[in-house]
Design a protein around this motif. Sequence first.
Motif, PDB file in Angstrom:
ATOM      1  N   THR A 312       0.790  -1.151   0.001  1.00 25.58           N
ATOM      2  CA  THR A 312       0.016  -0.180   0.095  1.00 25.58           C
ATOM      3  C   THR A 312       0.991   1.273  -0.121  1.00 25.58           C
ATOM      4  O   THR A 312       0.473   2.384  -0.599  1.00 25.58           O
ATOM      5  N   HIS A 342      -8.063   1.084   2.149  1.00 25.27           N
ATOM      6  CA  HIS A 342      -7.010   1.794   1.161  1.00 25.27           C
ATOM      7  C   HIS A 342      -7.509   3.333   1.702  1.00 25.27           C
ATOM      8  O   HIS A 342      -6.477   4.078   1.916  1.00 25.27           O
ATOM      9  N   ASP A 406      -5.764  -2.936  -7.281  1.00 24.91           N
ATOM     10  CA  ASP A 406      -5.389  -3.944  -6.380  1.00 24.91           C
ATOM     11  C   ASP A 406      -6.102  -5.338  -6.560  1.00 24.91           C
ATOM     12  O   ASP A 406      -7.404  -5.276  -6.293  1.00 24.91           O
ATOM     13  N   GLN A 408      -5.738  -7.909  -4.914  1.00 23.88           N
ATOM     14  CA  GLN A 408      -5.577  -9.155  -4.044  1.00 23.88           C
ATOM     15  C   GLN A 408      -5.081 -10.278  -4.636  1.00 23.88           C
ATOM     16  O   GLN A 408      -3.847 -10.766  -4.833  1.00 23.88           O
TER      17      GLN A 408
HETATM   18 MG    MG Z   1      -3.083  -4.769   0.698  1.00 26.18          MG
END
Ligand code: MG
Length: 701
Positions: A312, A342, A406, A408
């Motif tokens: 991040t 986030h 993102d 994941q």
């Molecule tokens: Mg993460």
Amino acid sequence: METGKTQALSRVPVDGLRGVGPKVVERLAKIGITSVRDLLFHLPLRYQDRTRLVPIADLKPGAEALVEGEIKDAGIGYGRRRSLKVRLADASGSAGILLRFFHFSRNQAAALKPGGRLRCFGEVRHGPQSLEMVHPEYQHCDRDELPPLENTLTPIYPTTEGLQQSSWRLLTDQALVLLDQDNAMPEEWLPWEVRERFRFPPLAAALRLLHRPPASISVADLRARRHPALRRLAFEELVAHQLGLRRFRHHQKRIRAPVLNGDRSLRTRLLARLPFALTAAQRRVTEEIAADLERPYPMLRLLQGDVGSGKTVVAALASLQAVEAGHQVAIMAPTELLSEQHLHNLRDWLEPLGLEPLWLTGRHKGRERAELVARIAGGEAPVTVGTHALFQDDVRFRDLGLVIVDEQHRFGVHQRMKLKEKGAQQAQIPHQLIMTATPIPRSLAMTLYADLDLSVIDELPPGRTPVTTAAVPDSRRQEVIDRVQEACTQGRQAYWVCTLIDESEVLQCQAAEDTAKALAAALPGLRVGLVHGRLKTTEREPVMADFAAGKLDLLVATTVIEVGVDVPNASLMIIENPERLGLAQLHQLRGRVGRGAVRSHCVLLYHAPLSPPARARLAILRESTDGFEIARKDLKMRGPGEVLGTRQTGDIQFRIADPAGDEALLPAAQQAADIILERHPEYVRPLIERWFGGRVEYGRV
Ligand code: MG
Ligand code: ADP
């Protein structure tokens, strides 16, 4: 530089073949087959062996086999479902095999009388009493006049609606005759040195062999991908795939993107304020990204890093680089909850710098949404975090310079394509950074995603202690509860994760609520909290905050916490029914503990009996905490299509290559692509064309 002959084959249209009328032409065209050459490269998916009779005593469940024998008895059974049961025996000495038909006509039943002889082909299975074949193909036969056996293995082709296997055989038979008429065809495009090195058979011979493997080759050998003909074609397909991706990438470099060469002022301020120093790996990938962003063509970079490796902050630094250069950033997460996480991080980091991140998800509706969209369009929002909602048609950025996705543990390769389309409406397209916690071996990543650059965070922040993992059957649930009691009494905190087979979120949340009640009753001294996906942000947030502040001892949760909290004092995690989850998700969940200096534990509270794959998954998890190692084993078990989710998106489809199974070939395939690009650029187009034809991913280029 195709030879006249090759052109000839690729120009011979299928409609000149026997049995090909306008309907068939249309069906073939639908799957990209218009010429005889296309037919030759339409390779079988698998094979059946009808070249030899298998003695019934030697049959193995799971395999397909051709058997012949005498009907011992036959009759209609009325079990759970009415079925016609026929017992067939041969001289091999066993009690025979049961043939079972659920659908049958009266004539059929009458013809299957004891004493008659049958030849059958089908898959052997375990039945209640003996081995069985359900709905085998069969023919009556006479002892004096036995039907001939096949000379070659029977190919089973991938097909489309309205085309039977018999049609495919008829078509490929003719294509093979045409192939035989000239041994020089089709054109060989693999460099000579590569063919030499691997002792690959000539292309024509390889094709012939795979369409009609001689009886001397075993189906098992072909399935295990050991045969050189198969390896040769798989190799060529991998090379063609490489070339296609590289061509895409080359093309990508001719597209413009904004040059994001900021003055580093914001980045410097963020780094100065962080409570930690970046790891060496974080510094390295940040520099790799920074260099890309300063170039005038779009970055397309995959950032891999295990759970908790600190992706991040890398994303935040890249964002600031874009903002310094006066551009907007969009950060997209797969779920609302993750996007919220986030948002929190970015708020903490960016607000002191005078930047206010926006949040746009599906939950924003009506006027609120309209306002957010207007601010994005007006360029007032430097950083916007959200879900897919960010990429709806009415969301227009004034000056989008960077998109961060993102993933994941999923790969939304199709999304990066969509983005490209979005960008194309503008003069420039934004840079793209794709973050994932599914580490895949570099060689594989380079094959599947050769159009992406790769950055890897291969180091965890200091001060983490590896998590110890144990698998415990739920018959010992009480012991586990006692363990929670003990840990919490000592001032630690714990997670209790509930999972459910059912996809239904309602049921999952219900299960978590019930579990929380039961645990609160069983652990009267502890403060128990509950979070699940159906709670509103305003309900969930205080619980999370209390847990983070140490005001709760035990947090009962659905798998939502996978993406949620970061609490270093939490050092025990119980995962109920872990057998229901995949390896990547389990690893991800477990990553919520082990974030502090205390030794952490994860208990996989499973329900016996475990299926063999579930047992294997839990064993892998117990043995390793390294995401790369786990991903590698996951790939071995499930194959890349499953692991990377490409099977669903249909993004990468190989005809015969299997990038995980053929991993050993990958480096050579890359070299071969280099050689071809350098010395035989004229082969690039035809090779891609041969293997990937008009398929979308290359169609775009
Ligand atoms: Mg993460
Ligand atoms: P992931 O890669 O899984 O997204 P995060 O970015 O959520 O990981 O980082 C996990 C935790 O580690 C966060 O609390 C983050 O603030 C912290 N972190 C990140 N980088 C470092 C570092 N270099 N040193 C110490 N802690 C770090």
